[in-house]
Scaffold this motif. Structure first.
Motif, PDB file in Angstrom:
ATOM      1  N   THR A  34       0.991  -3.690  -1.598  1.00 47.84           N
ATOM      2  CA  THR A  34       0.074  -3.457  -2.720  1.00 47.84           C
ATOM      3  C   THR A  34      -0.478  -4.763  -3.288  1.00 47.84           C
ATOM      4  N   GLN A 116      -2.917   3.656  -4.481  1.00 49.25           N
ATOM      5  CA  GLN A 116      -1.586   3.534  -3.872  1.00 49.25           C
ATOM      6  C   GLN A 116      -0.890   4.889  -3.798  1.00 49.25           C
ATOM      7  N   THR A 128       6.993   0.442   0.409  1.00 47.64           N
ATOM      8  CA  THR A 128       5.908  -0.132  -0.369  1.00 47.64           C
ATOM      9  C   THR A 128       6.437  -1.234  -1.275  1.00 47.64           C
ATOM     10  N   GLN A 133       6.039  -0.843  -8.290  1.00 48.12           N
ATOM     11  CA  GLN A 133       6.118   0.305  -7.392  1.00 48.12           C
ATOM     12  C   GLN A 133       7.178   1.309  -7.836  1.00 48.12           C
TER      13      GLN A 133
END
Length: 228
Positions: A34, A116, A128, A133
Motif C-alpha cells: 500500500t 485497498q 498487505t 492496514q
C-alpha cells in the motif's frame, strides 16, 4: 476459497515491503504494497508540478481523478497510474521526501483506503503492508503483525537498499528523515501509525530477513491451523 488476510504495519524502514512480499510467496497468496500507492501518487503529483506540502487540495483532486491500480500479473505487482508504470519511481529521494505530506491528507487516504479494500475483496488471500492496514483498512484481518526496529537500524537498511541500486546514500540524512517521518506518521489526524491492539509486535532490530519471514510464516500457519 478460504479467506486469509495478513496485515503488516510498522514505521518507515522496518522492512515491511520485503518481508510481506517474501511471506506472501511462502504462503502462496498475493501481496499488496500500500505504501507504493502513496508513493506513486506522490510521484505523479510532483510530475504535475504540485507541491504536496502546500497544495494538498490539488493532490486530493489528483487522487480522485486518476486510476491507481496494480498489475498482479507481475511478482511483485507493478503499480500503474493510468497507463503509466510508476514502479521504478517509488524509491526516488524526492518522492520519499514528500510522501508523508501526501499520506497525511484525509481526502487521499479515503480514496486509497477504498482502493485497498477493493483489492482485498478481489484478492481475499493476501498479505498487505502499510501503516494502517490492521488498524483501519482491514480491522478484521485474520493475522496482524507490527514490525519495528531501532531508527539507526532502519536507516542502515534503507541506505544499504539505496546503495544496492547503485545510488549514493547519506546515512545521517536518511536517519533524520526516518525520525521525522515517524513523528509525522504517528501524529497525523487521519489513520495515524499505531500498533493495533490485536497485532503481534515484532522487533526486527537483531533479526535477519530470513529469521523474520520464518517467524511470521510459522505464526500465520499456527493461526490457520487453530481455526481449521
Amino acid at each position: 476459497m478460504q479467506r486469509l488476510i495478513v496485515t503488516l504495519d510498522g514505521p518507515a524502514g522496518s522492512g515491511k515491503s520485503t518481508v510481506a512480499r517474501m511471506l506472501a510467496d511462502r504462503l502462496g497468496v498475493e501481496f499488496l504494497d500500500t505504501g507504493a500507492m502513496y508513493r506513486g501518487l506522490t510521484a505523479k503529483a510532483l510530475d504535475r508540478g504540485i507541491n504536496p506540502a502546500e497544495e494538498g487540495y490539488a493532490v486530493v483532486g489528483l487522487a480522485r481523478n486518476c486510476d491507481i491500480r496494480f498489475d498482479f500479473g507481475h511478482s511483485p505487482p507493478r503499480l500503474f497510474i493510468g497507463s503509466q508504470d510508476m514502479t521504478e519511481r517509488l524509491r526516488d529521494q524526492h518522492v520519499t521526501a514528500h510522501v508523508s505530506d501526501v499520506a497525511a491528507l484525509a481526502g487521499v487516504r479515503q480514496v486509497l483506503v477504498d482502493a485497498q479494500r477493493k483489492v482485498g475483496a478481489e484478492h481475499p488471500r493476501l498479505v498487505t503492508e502499510g501503516r494502517d492496514q490492521g488498524s483501519v483498512v482491514f480491522p478484521n484481518a485474520d493475522v496482524k503483525f507490527y514490525l519495528d526496529a531501532r531508527a539507526a537500524v532502519r536507516a542502515q537498511r534503507r541506505a544499504d537498499q539505496i546503495r544496492a541500486s547503485g545510488r549514493h546514500a547519506d546515512l545521517e540524512a536518511i536517519r533524520d528523515a526516518i525520525v521525522a517521518r515517524d513523528h509525522k506518521d504517528s501524529t497525523r489526524a487521519d489513520g495515524p501509525l499505531i500498533c493495533p491492539e490485536d497485532a503481534q509486535r515484532i522487533d526486527t532490530s537483531e533479526m535477519t530477513l530470513d529469521e523474520v519471514v520464518d517467524l511470521l510464516e510459522r505464526r500465520v500457519r499456527e493461526a490457520v491451523e487453530a481455526t481449521a
